[in-house]
Design a protein around this motif. Structure first.
Motif, PDB file in Angstrom:
ATOM      1  N   TYR A 257       0.829  -1.219   0.000  1.00  0.00           N
ATOM      2  CA  TYR A 257       0.000   0.000   0.000  1.00  0.00           C
ATOM      3  C   TYR A 257       0.857   1.260   0.000  1.00  0.00           C
ATOM      4  O   TYR A 257       0.666   2.165  -0.820  1.00  0.00           O
ATOM      5  N   GLN A 258       1.803   1.343   0.926  1.00  0.00           N
ATOM      6  CA  GLN A 258       2.574   2.572   1.073  1.00  0.00           C
ATOM      7  C   GLN A 258       3.455   2.848  -0.139  1.00  0.00           C
ATOM      8  O   GLN A 258       3.585   3.982  -0.583  1.00  0.00           O
ATOM      9  N   SER A 259       4.072   1.811  -0.686  1.00  0.00           N
ATOM     10  CA  SER A 259       4.927   2.015  -1.853  1.00  0.00           C
ATOM     11  C   SER A 259       4.097   2.422  -3.070  1.00  0.00           C
ATOM     12  O   SER A 259       4.546   3.232  -3.896  1.00  0.00           O
ATOM     13  N   LEU A 260       2.891   1.898  -3.183  1.00  0.00           N
ATOM     14  CA  LEU A 260       2.017   2.309  -4.289  1.00  0.00           C
ATOM     15  C   LEU A 260       1.593   3.767  -4.129  1.00  0.00           C
ATOM     16  O   LEU A 260       1.543   4.522  -5.111  1.00  0.00           O
ATOM     17  N   LEU A 261       1.281   4.175  -2.904  1.00  0.00           N
ATOM     18  CA  LEU A 261       0.937   5.574  -2.664  1.00  0.00           C
ATOM     19  C   LEU A 261       2.124   6.472  -2.977  1.00  0.00           C
ATOM     20  O   LEU A 261       1.977   7.507  -3.646  1.00  0.00           O
ATOM     21  N   ALA A 262       3.309   6.095  -2.506  1.00  0.00           N
ATOM     22  CA  ALA A 262       4.503   6.903  -2.760  1.00  0.00           C
ATOM     23  C   ALA A 262       4.762   7.024  -4.252  1.00  0.00           C
ATOM     24  O   ALA A 262       5.084   8.115  -4.770  1.00  0.00           O
ATOM     25  N   GLY A 263       4.608   5.922  -4.992  1.00  0.00           N
ATOM     26  CA  GLY A 263       4.820   5.969  -6.430  1.00  0.00           C
ATOM     27  C   GLY A 263       3.827   6.881  -7.126  1.00  0.00           C
ATOM     28  O   GLY A 263       4.196   7.641  -8.034  1.00  0.00           O
ATOM     29  N   ALA A 264       2.566   6.832  -6.706  1.00  0.00           N
ATOM     30  CA  ALA A 264       1.551   7.691  -7.321  1.00  0.00           C
ATOM     31  C   ALA A 264       1.818   9.162  -7.012  1.00  0.00           C
ATOM     32  O   ALA A 264       1.644  10.039  -7.882  1.00  0.00           O
ATOM     33  N   LEU A 265       2.251   9.458  -5.796  1.00  0.00           N
ATOM     34  CA  LEU A 265       2.575  10.838  -5.442  1.00  0.00           C
ATOM     35  C   LEU A 265       3.769  11.345  -6.257  1.00  0.00           C
ATOM     36  O   LEU A 265       3.782  12.496  -6.712  1.00  0.00           O
ATOM     37  N   ARG A 266       4.752  10.491  -6.441  1.00  0.00           N
ATOM     38  CA  ARG A 266       5.914  10.908  -7.249  1.00  0.00           C
ATOM     39  C   ARG A 266       5.513  11.168  -8.692  1.00  0.00           C
ATOM     40  O   ARG A 266       5.978  12.132  -9.312  1.00  0.00           O
ATOM     41  N   GLU A 267       4.661  10.319  -9.236  1.00  0.00           N
ATOM     42  CA  GLU A 267       4.196  10.537 -10.602  1.00  0.00           C
ATOM     43  C   GLU A 267       3.431  11.851 -10.723  1.00  0.00           C
ATOM     44  O   GLU A 267       3.437  12.497 -11.778  1.00  0.00           O
ATOM     45  N   ALA A 268       2.777  12.256  -9.634  1.00  0.00           N
ATOM     46  CA  ALA A 268       2.027  13.515  -9.628  1.00  0.00           C
ATOM     47  C   ALA A 268       2.919  14.722  -9.362  1.00  0.00           C
ATOM     48  O   ALA A 268       2.434  15.853  -9.400  1.00  0.00           O
ATOM     49  N   GLY A 269       4.201  14.510  -9.081  1.00  0.00           N
ATOM     50  CA  GLY A 269       5.130  15.626  -8.924  1.00  0.00           C
ATOM     51  C   GLY A 269       5.659  15.851  -7.530  1.00  0.00           C
ATOM     52  O   GLY A 269       6.413  16.803  -7.302  1.00  0.00           O
ATOM     53  N   SER A 270       5.296  15.008  -6.567  1.00  0.00           N
ATOM     54  CA  SER A 270       5.783  15.174  -5.201  1.00  0.00           C
ATOM     55  C   SER A 270       7.088  14.412  -4.997  1.00  0.00           C
ATOM     56  O   SER A 270       7.337  13.394  -5.648  1.00  0.00           O
ATOM     57  N   THR A 271       7.905  14.901  -4.080  1.00  0.00           N
ATOM     58  CA  THR A 271       9.056  14.148  -3.583  1.00  0.00           C
ATOM     59  C   THR A 271       8.610  13.396  -2.343  1.00  0.00           C
ATOM     60  O   THR A 271       7.992  13.981  -1.451  1.00  0.00           O
TER      61      THR A 271
END
Length: 355
Positions: free
Chosen positions: A29-43
């Motif tokens: 769950y957490q790695s998928l959320l982190a990946g989606a946030l990075r794709e959206a432009g977040s670090t």
């Protein structure tokens, strides 16, 4: 306070997560959320004291996690480090966000420290996220301090990107389940509160000699493990796989199953349910608030609910239902949408902090 999804606005440049999303975890769950946030432009990075500064947000998942460490010295160090990070975030004006995955640690580990954690941590968050609409009232009732904090409902994300759909016949052969009868399965960590023994007892009452039950997932409770192994010895149709199961083998178990049963005695959120639905498997589960909310989304062809104790009759009735066709509608669980809702919420909290 707001329970409405926010739109994506300028987001803090750095999201600091606890625990570190790069850690090895059974649940991605957490790695998928982190990946989606990075794709959206977040670090997105793991939290540390030196990284906590204005322009970042501290997002905490499972604050009770340090209490599960069996080494007391290491547990106290991890618990103290998290406390210091949250307090420093407050001092430095960094918003603290909590995704409420559970209302309590399931195993009741270290009750004194749990009491301290739940009495203090909810008072320190600027905003919190519920993974279901029904969870909002439950979280506020359990933690009254959350009533004064901003909140938002963001659905649990799907597992489409990490699951495959192996051929059913090949999966059954690979798992030694080459049977003309029905295959039932339960997946995820095997814990007492999940009702696995109730499922095993109900399955034992099924008279079909060709039926099979697979329970796949790590079991850290020696007493429960012993009872399940004894049940398997008494009924060879029952096939427990009581260890951490890699994703490809979980995919095979799900592909082999005609029905997945999740008879949780207590549930607030369920990643196992989203995993099964992402794999296109029908699920049987008790009628709880969170399961009923998901059933209303996907339909009872995909998520059949039962009332009262689980028995063989309930299993037979669920197996007699015609198979669902197509795939369940999980558009509310799409990670790009979830990332946008998170980023908007982060920005709302950062703006409030800056004022």
């Amino acid at each position: 306070m707001s329970d409405r999804p926010t739109t994506d606005r300028t987001s803090p440049p750095t999201v600091l997560m606890f625990p570190d999303p790069a850690r090895d975890s059974v649940n991605p769950y957490q790695s998928l959320l982190a990946g989606a946030l990075r794709e959206a432009g977040s670090t997105v990075r793991g939290v540390s004291l030196r990284r906590l500064r204005r322009g970042s947000v501290l997002h905490v998942h499972w604050p009770e996690m340090p209490l599960h460490d069996p080494d007391t010295g290491r547990m106290l160090k991890r618990f103290g480090r998290l406390a210091a990070q949250v307090l420093l975030a407050r001092v430095r004006g960094v918003p603290v966000v909590w995704t409420v995955h559970n209302l309590r640690a399931h195993d009741g580990a270290r009750p004194g420290l749990q009491k301290l954690l739940w009495a203090t941590f909810p008072r320190l968050v600027d905003g919190w996220i519920s993974l279901s609409r029904t969870g909002v009232a439950a979280a506020r009732a359990e933690f009254p301090a959350l009533r004064r904090a901003r909140s938002i409902v963001v659905h649990h994300g799907d597992y489409h990107s990490v699951t495959t759909r192996p051929d059913r016949a090949a999966a059954r052969r690979d798992l030694d389940l080459d049977t003309p009868g029905p295959v039932l399965a339960m997946v995820g960590r095997v814990k007492p509160y999940k009702g696995v023994e109730e499922l095993v007892r109900a399955f034992a009452e099924l008279p079909d000699p060709d039926a099979r039950l697979v329970v796949a997932g790590g079991c850290e409770d020696p007493g429960l493990r012993g009872r399940l192994e004894a049940a398997a010895a008494a009924d060879p149709r029952f096939r427990p796989v009581l260890r951490r199961v890699p994703q490809e083998q979980l995919d095979a178990v799900l592909a082999a199953a005609d029905l997945v049963v999740l008879p949780f005695a207590s549930v607030f959120n369920s990643g196992s349910l989203l995993l099964c639905l992402s794999a296109g498997r029908r699920v049987l589960a008790p009628r709880t608030d969170v399961f009923a909310e998901t059933a209303a989304e996907v339909g009872e062809a995909w998520l059949r609910l039962f009332d009262g104790p689980l028995g063989a009759g309930t299993l037979r009735a669920a197996l007699a239902e015609p198979p669902a066709t197509g795939a369940p509608d999980l558009h509310d669980h799409d990670w790009s949408r979830i990332a946008a809702e998170h980023r908007g919420f982060y920005a709302e909290l950062a703006a409030a902090r800056s004022r």
